[in-house]
Design a protein around this motif. Structure first.
Motif, PDB file in Angstrom:
ATOM      1  N   PRO A  69       0.887  -1.211   0.009  1.00 13.90           N
ATOM      2  CA  PRO A  69       0.142   0.258  -0.092  1.00 13.90           C
ATOM      3  C   PRO A  69       0.668   1.340   0.110  1.00 13.90           C
ATOM      4  CG  PRO A  69       0.297  -1.154   2.132  1.00 13.90           C
ATOM      5  CD  PRO A  69       0.124  -1.835   1.306  1.00 13.90           C
ATOM      6  N   PRO A  70       0.453   2.542  -0.431  1.00 15.85           N
ATOM      7  CA  PRO A  70       0.801   3.723  -0.854  1.00 15.85           C
ATOM      8  C   PRO A  70       0.822   4.362   0.504  1.00 15.85           C
ATOM      9  CG  PRO A  70      -0.606   4.095  -1.568  1.00 15.85           C
ATOM     10  CD  PRO A  70      -0.702   2.643  -1.412  1.00 15.85           C
ATOM     11  N   PHE A  71       0.016   3.436   1.921  1.00 15.94           N
ATOM     12  CA  PHE A  71      -0.044   4.307   2.968  1.00 15.94           C
ATOM     13  C   PHE A  71      -0.490   3.176   3.686  1.00 15.94           C
ATOM     14  CE2 PHE A  71      -2.207   6.792   0.139  1.00 15.94           C
ATOM     15  CZ  PHE A  71      -3.556   6.655   0.517  1.00 15.94           C
ATOM     16  N   GLY A  72      -0.391   3.320   5.165  1.00  7.46           N
ATOM     17  CA  GLY A  72      -1.144   2.340   6.487  1.00  7.46           C
ATOM     18  C   GLY A  72      -1.639   0.539   6.129  1.00  7.46           C
ATOM     19  N   TRP A  73      -2.548   0.515   7.219  1.00  7.27           N
ATOM     20  CA  TRP A  73      -2.246  -0.675   6.301  1.00  7.27           C
ATOM     21  C   TRP A  73      -3.061  -1.478   5.315  1.00  7.27           C
ATOM     22  CZ3 TRP A  73      -2.853  -5.372  10.091  1.00  7.27           C
ATOM     23  CH2 TRP A  73      -3.620  -6.899   9.159  1.00  7.27           C
ATOM     24  N   MET A  74      -3.176  -2.797   4.481  1.00  8.03           N
ATOM     25  CA  MET A  74      -3.461  -3.793   3.756  1.00  8.03           C
ATOM     26  C   MET A  74      -3.467  -5.258   4.114  1.00  8.03           C
ATOM     27  SD  MET A  74      -1.148  -5.144   0.859  1.00  8.03           S
ATOM     28  CE  MET A  74      -1.839  -4.128  -0.749  1.00  8.03           C
ATOM     29  N   ASN A  75      -5.189  -5.842   3.955  1.00  9.50           N
ATOM     30  CA  ASN A  75      -5.043  -7.023   3.507  1.00  9.50           C
ATOM     31  C   ASN A  75      -5.758  -7.522   2.690  1.00  9.50           C
ATOM     32  OD1 ASN A  75      -7.331  -6.136   5.978  1.00  9.50           O
ATOM     33  ND2 ASN A  75      -7.837  -7.813   5.903  1.00  9.50           N
ATOM     34  N   ASP A  76      -6.939  -7.835   2.585  1.00 11.27           N
ATOM     35  CA  ASP A  76      -7.982  -9.153   1.521  1.00 11.27           C
ATOM     36  C   ASP A  76      -7.163  -8.655   0.442  1.00 11.27           C
ATOM     37  OD1 ASP A  76      -7.780 -10.589   4.588  1.00 11.27           O
ATOM     38  OD2 ASP A  76      -9.990 -10.717   3.259  1.00 11.27           O
ATOM     39  N   PRO A  77      -6.982  -9.334  -0.712  1.00 13.66           N
ATOM     40  CA  PRO A  77      -7.489  -8.515  -2.160  1.00 13.66           C
ATOM     41  C   PRO A  77      -9.029  -8.388  -2.338  1.00 13.66           C
ATOM     42  CG  PRO A  77      -6.256 -11.013  -1.866  1.00 13.66           C
ATOM     43  CD  PRO A  77      -6.343 -10.267  -1.122  1.00 13.66           C
ATOM     44  N   ASN A  78      -9.506  -7.814  -2.748  1.00 13.70           N
ATOM     45  CA  ASN A  78     -10.514  -8.070  -3.127  1.00 13.70           C
ATOM     46  C   ASN A  78     -11.117  -6.799  -4.752  1.00 13.70           C
ATOM     47  OD1 ASN A  78     -11.713  -6.084  -0.592  1.00 13.70           O
ATOM     48  ND2 ASN A  78     -11.545  -8.093  -0.633  1.00 13.70           N
ATOM     49  N   GLY A  79     -12.009  -7.414  -5.467  1.00 11.96           N
ATOM     50  CA  GLY A  79     -12.438  -6.568  -6.605  1.00 11.96           C
ATOM     51  C   GLY A  79     -11.876  -7.077  -7.716  1.00 11.96           C
ATOM     52  N   MET A  80     -10.476  -8.111  -7.882  1.00 10.49           N
ATOM     53  CA  MET A  80     -10.073  -8.370  -9.410  1.00 10.49           C
ATOM     54  C   MET A  80     -10.588  -8.480 -10.467  1.00 10.49           C
ATOM     55  SD  MET A  80      -7.052 -11.418  -9.960  1.00 10.49           S
ATOM     56  CE  MET A  80      -6.567 -11.263  -8.401  1.00 10.49           C
ATOM     57  N   SER A  81      -9.837  -7.345 -11.048  1.00 12.53           N
ATOM     58  CA  SER A  81     -10.967  -7.460 -12.299  1.00 12.53           C
ATOM     59  C   SER A  81     -10.729  -6.873 -13.563  1.00 12.53           C
ATOM     60  CB  SER A  81     -12.764  -6.523 -11.672  1.00 12.53           C
ATOM     61  OG  SER A  81     -11.718  -5.378 -11.229  1.00 12.53           O
ATOM     62  N   MET A  82     -10.691  -7.787 -14.652  1.00  9.50           N
ATOM     63  CA  MET A  82      -9.733  -6.601 -15.860  1.00  9.50           C
ATOM     64  C   MET A  82     -10.594  -5.390 -16.509  1.00  9.50           C
ATOM     65  SD  MET A  82      -6.913  -8.710 -16.273  1.00  9.50           S
ATOM     66  CE  MET A  82      -5.933  -8.205 -17.515  1.00  9.50           C
ATOM     67  N   GLN A  83      -9.522  -4.457 -16.777  1.00 11.27           N
ATOM     68  CA  GLN A  83     -10.010  -3.290 -18.036  1.00 11.27           C
ATOM     69  C   GLN A  83      -9.548  -3.671 -19.208  1.00 11.27           C
ATOM     70  OE1 GLN A  83      -9.790   0.519 -16.033  1.00 11.27           O
ATOM     71  NE2 GLN A  83     -11.822   1.060 -17.320  1.00 11.27           N
ATOM     72  N   GLY A  84      -9.624  -4.588 -19.906  1.00 10.27           N
ATOM     73  CA  GLY A  84      -8.898  -4.474 -21.746  1.00 10.27           C
ATOM     74  C   GLY A  84      -7.627  -5.532 -21.247  1.00 10.27           C
ATOM     75  N   ASP A  85      -6.679  -4.480 -20.967  1.00  9.05           N
ATOM     76  CA  ASP A  85      -5.486  -5.649 -20.674  1.00  9.05           C
ATOM     77  C   ASP A  85      -5.278  -5.090 -19.263  1.00  9.05           C
ATOM     78  OD1 ASP A  85      -4.983  -7.325 -23.232  1.00  9.05           O
ATOM     79  OD2 ASP A  85      -4.074  -5.904 -24.536  1.00  9.05           O
ATOM     80  N   ARG A  86      -5.818  -4.468 -18.466  1.00 15.32           N
ATOM     81  CA  ARG A  86      -5.025  -3.651 -17.175  1.00 15.32           C
ATOM     82  C   ARG A  86      -6.241  -4.402 -15.900  1.00 15.32           C
ATOM     83  NH1 ARG A  86      -4.429   2.582 -16.718  1.00 15.32           N
ATOM     84  NH2 ARG A  86      -2.627   2.037 -17.500  1.00 15.32           N
ATOM     85  N   LEU A  87      -5.418  -4.738 -15.415  1.00 21.89           N
ATOM     86  CA  LEU A  87      -5.947  -5.625 -14.001  1.00 21.89           C
ATOM     87  C   LEU A  87      -6.058  -4.369 -12.845  1.00 21.89           C
ATOM     88  CD1 LEU A  87      -5.152  -9.313 -12.696  1.00 21.89           C
ATOM     89  CD2 LEU A  87      -5.160  -7.258 -10.857  1.00 21.89           C
ATOM     90  N   HIS A  88      -7.064  -4.564 -12.211  1.00 19.95           N
ATOM     91  CA  HIS A  88      -7.535  -3.133 -11.048  1.00 19.95           C
ATOM     92  C   HIS A  88      -7.568  -4.607  -9.929  1.00 19.95           C
ATOM     93  CE1 HIS A  88      -8.758   0.353 -13.316  1.00 19.95           C
ATOM     94  NE2 HIS A  88      -8.802  -0.637 -13.885  1.00 19.95           N
ATOM     95  N   LEU A  89      -6.713  -3.978  -8.688  1.00 16.30           N
ATOM     96  CA  LEU A  89      -7.224  -5.266  -7.784  1.00 16.30           C
ATOM     97  C   LEU A  89      -7.570  -3.969  -6.203  1.00 16.30           C
ATOM     98  CD1 LEU A  89      -6.774  -7.692  -6.389  1.00 16.30           C
ATOM     99  CD2 LEU A  89      -4.036  -6.802  -5.770  1.00 16.30           C
ATOM    100  N   PHE A  90      -8.735  -4.370  -6.256  1.00 20.00           N
ATOM    101  CA  PHE A  90      -8.683  -3.020  -4.753  1.00 20.00           C
ATOM    102  C   PHE A  90      -8.509  -3.962  -4.026  1.00 20.00           C
ATOM    103  CE2 PHE A  90     -11.851  -2.989  -8.064  1.00 20.00           C
ATOM    104  CZ  PHE A  90     -11.809  -1.118  -8.246  1.00 20.00           C
ATOM    105  N   TYR A  91      -8.551  -3.533  -2.686  1.00 21.65           N
ATOM    106  CA  TYR A  91      -8.120  -4.193  -1.113  1.00 21.65           C
ATOM    107  C   TYR A  91      -8.440  -3.747   0.162  1.00 21.65           C
ATOM    108  CZ  TYR A  91      -4.309  -0.681  -1.566  1.00 21.65           C
ATOM    109  OH  TYR A  91      -3.810   0.473  -1.146  1.00 21.65           O
TER     110      TYR A  91
END
Length: 569
Positions: free
Chosen positions: A112-134
């Motif tokens: 993460p660019p700041f703070g805490w991170m845990n579970d990956p969420n919302g993995m999805s493809m926008q064309g060839d780009r993979l988005h990952l929320f967490y």
């Protein structure tokens, strides 16, 4: 007076989190931040609140942001250009010692660019780009009210960081007695180009159900519109526990939307199934039944379910992934385990199933998986709740992306081939001998051993802060790990004869893959000190070979205005 100078020109969006200082935080306390622009000034006023609240402003840069620390506390500020954020990401203006970026560890992984991170969420493809929320808590490297962070990658290795995507309700943040936030979920690209996200909204004080399922849509994949509740009640089954969470949505063969929820019933962990025929998946959700049961005892819930079709030799089969929070292997006390179940999807059930533990090091938890052009792809949180200590900082990262294959007998989850993009020259290569030592210049390496042919070995990672050693006796592989004389479970796997081994070494994290990913072991160690060397010893001669690559750091595209961040601390 604290002052931040925003040096970027042009139209920008400012996100800033503020609250009254602790000494002034009472029922009437307010916070105030002044944004000074060329055409005048504007105030960002905040009311009484326990936790930091988001304030947004569209501004014309350059600008100056000011506040008086006697009455106002700021935790985080960044700006972005709506026209270029997809490629450029955010520019961080201000963090504190509590939530600052961990620059000295997890150099090759998404963090993460700041703070805490845990579970990956919302993995999805926008064309060839993979988005990952967490799962994110932006204001400290400790778990607290959950938000959704957001990053994206074009090559599965280098990441651009985006604005916080979902924030908890302001009422929950305002009251120090309330616990919850935006828990885990999934995302589905829609036919109109938008992204629809699904998640569990948690409020521990909400009765009778503390976990509701909600959905929101994003037209630009950067900002979310107002969420709506789609499921308020628990599944209509007897003896259901309170935990019903982590909505995972996909389109079924019958063209209906399907939603999986993790939960518990009596002595079983379960996955519940819902469905909807609404075209936009935003309504008409009805309960179908129990999709999967795991007899785990103690009413422990399954978490973070995901379901993906397999390809290749696994064509016609599906892979169900879940974690079991709280469970321990009784013989060797490994906690919070992750599993993959391979089976045939028959109607609303998975049948003829075979179960596989996904990672015997256990520091790969809460996997999220989706279909990808080359078959399923998955990412996990590279940590385990066993090591989280309340009141202590806990920096963490995600695992490398992994593929999922079924060869008819085994589930293989090797790292994606994109990891090879981190190679930055050969460190050493040759034939496997009875003993050898590899010095690691920066503590980053990809070590590949081929042709082991069942030969026992012992691999030690030289590190001043922990004991870290991988042994194999021809039948079992074990990771020996101990940090600062603290007790540790045994990380052990019955492997039989193995022929190849891959070890990816980062600062604070190693990932081990044996026999093409049939046996995986991830271990986080709480240190920013790099592994200094790897010592390899074979009990008897081997005709195999090895190659060790140097690794470059992943490009986590996080722009910092160094002047503002330094002045803000």
């Amino acid at each position: 007076m604290t002052s931040l100078d925003i040096t970027r020109n042009g139209p920008l969006t400012l996100h800033l989190w503020q609250r009254p200082t602790s000494g002034a935080r009472d029922s009437a306390a307010k916070s105030s931040v002044t944004v000074i622009l060329a055409g005048g000034a504007r105030q960002l006023e905040g009311g009484p609140t326990h936790d930091f609240q988001l304030h947004m402003a569209d501004i014309q840069g350059p600008a100056t942001v000011q506040w008086d620390v006697a009455g106002t506390e700021v935790s985080l500020a960044y700006v972005y250009d709506r026209e270029t954020v997809v490629d450029d990401g955010i520019t961080v203006l201000f963090t504190t010692a509590r939530n600052a970026f961990s620059a000295d560890r997890f150099l090759c992984h998404l963090k993460p660019p700041f703070g805490w991170m845990n579970d990956p969420n919302g993995m999805s493809m926008q064309g060839d780009r993979l988005h990952l929320f967490y799962q994110s808590y932006p204001h400290a490297q400790r778990w607290n009210a959950m938000h959704w962070g957001h990053a994206a990658t074009d090559n599965l290795i280098d990441w651009v960081h985006y604005p916080i995507f979902l924030n908890p309700d302001s009422d929950l943040l305002a009251d120090r007695r309330r616990v919850g936030g935006i828990f885990s979920g999934s995302a589905v690209p829609m036919s109109d180009g938008s992204l629809r996200v699904f998640y569990t909204d948690r409020d521990d004080d909400r009765l009778p159900c503390w976990e509701w399922q909600k959905t929101a849509v994003s037209r630009d994949w950067i900002t979310a519109e107002q969420a709506v509740t789609i499921i308020e009640d628990r599944p209509p089954e007897p003896n259901i526990a309170r935990d019903n969470r982590d909505a995972y949505v996909f389109k079924g063969a019958d063209n209906k939307w399907k939603l999986l929820l993790g939960g518990a019933q009596e002595d079983c962990g379960v996955v519940f199934l819902y469905e909807s025929d609404a075209p936009d998946a935003a309504s008409n959700w009805r309960y179908v039944g129990i999709f999967h049961r795991e007899r785990v005892g103690g009413g422990l819930p399954l978490e973070c379910p995901a379901l993906v079709p397999l390809t290749g030799a696994g064509e016609g089969l599906h892979l169900l992934i879940f974690g079991i929070i709280g469970v321990r292997n009784k013989e060797i006390l490994r906690p919070h385990l992750s599993y993959g179940v391979v089976g045939r999807l028959e109607g609303d059930r998975l049948v003829d199933t075979r179960r596989f533990e996904l990672d015997f090091g256990t520091d790969a938890y809460a996997f999220q998986a989706i279909e990808h052009s080359d078959g399923p792809i998955a990412i996990a949180w590279a940590a385990n709740w066993f090591d989280v200590i309340k009141g202590h900082d806990f920096p963490s990262a995600m695992t490398f992306p992994r593929r999922a294959f079924f060869d008819g007998e085994r589930l293989l989850t090797p790292p994606d081939a994109a990891v090879d993009e981190l190679h930055d020259g050969i460190l050493a290569e040759g034939s496997l001998t009875s003993s050898m030592t590899l010095d690691l210049q920066e503590g980053l390496a990809d070590l590949i051993l081929d042709g082991i042919d069942g030969a026992p070995f012992d691999i030690a990672f030289v590190h001043p802060d922990c004991t870290l050693r991988l042994s194999y006796d021809g039948r079992e592989m074990e990771l020996h790990f101990q940090m600062a004389n603290q007790p540790s479970p045994r990380y052990l796997r019955q492997t039989g004869r193995i022929n190849d081994l891959r070890i990816l070494v980062d600062r604070g994290l190693i990932e081990v893959y044996a026999d093409g990913g049939a046996h995986c072991c991830t271990k986080r160690f709480d240190s920013a000190v790099p592994v200094g060397a790897i010592s390899i010893a074979f009990e008897r001669g081997s005709h195999g070979t090895f190659r060790a690559y140097k690794l470059r750091p992943a490009r986590n595209f996080i722009h910092y205005d160094e002047n503002t961040v330094t002045r803000g601390r």
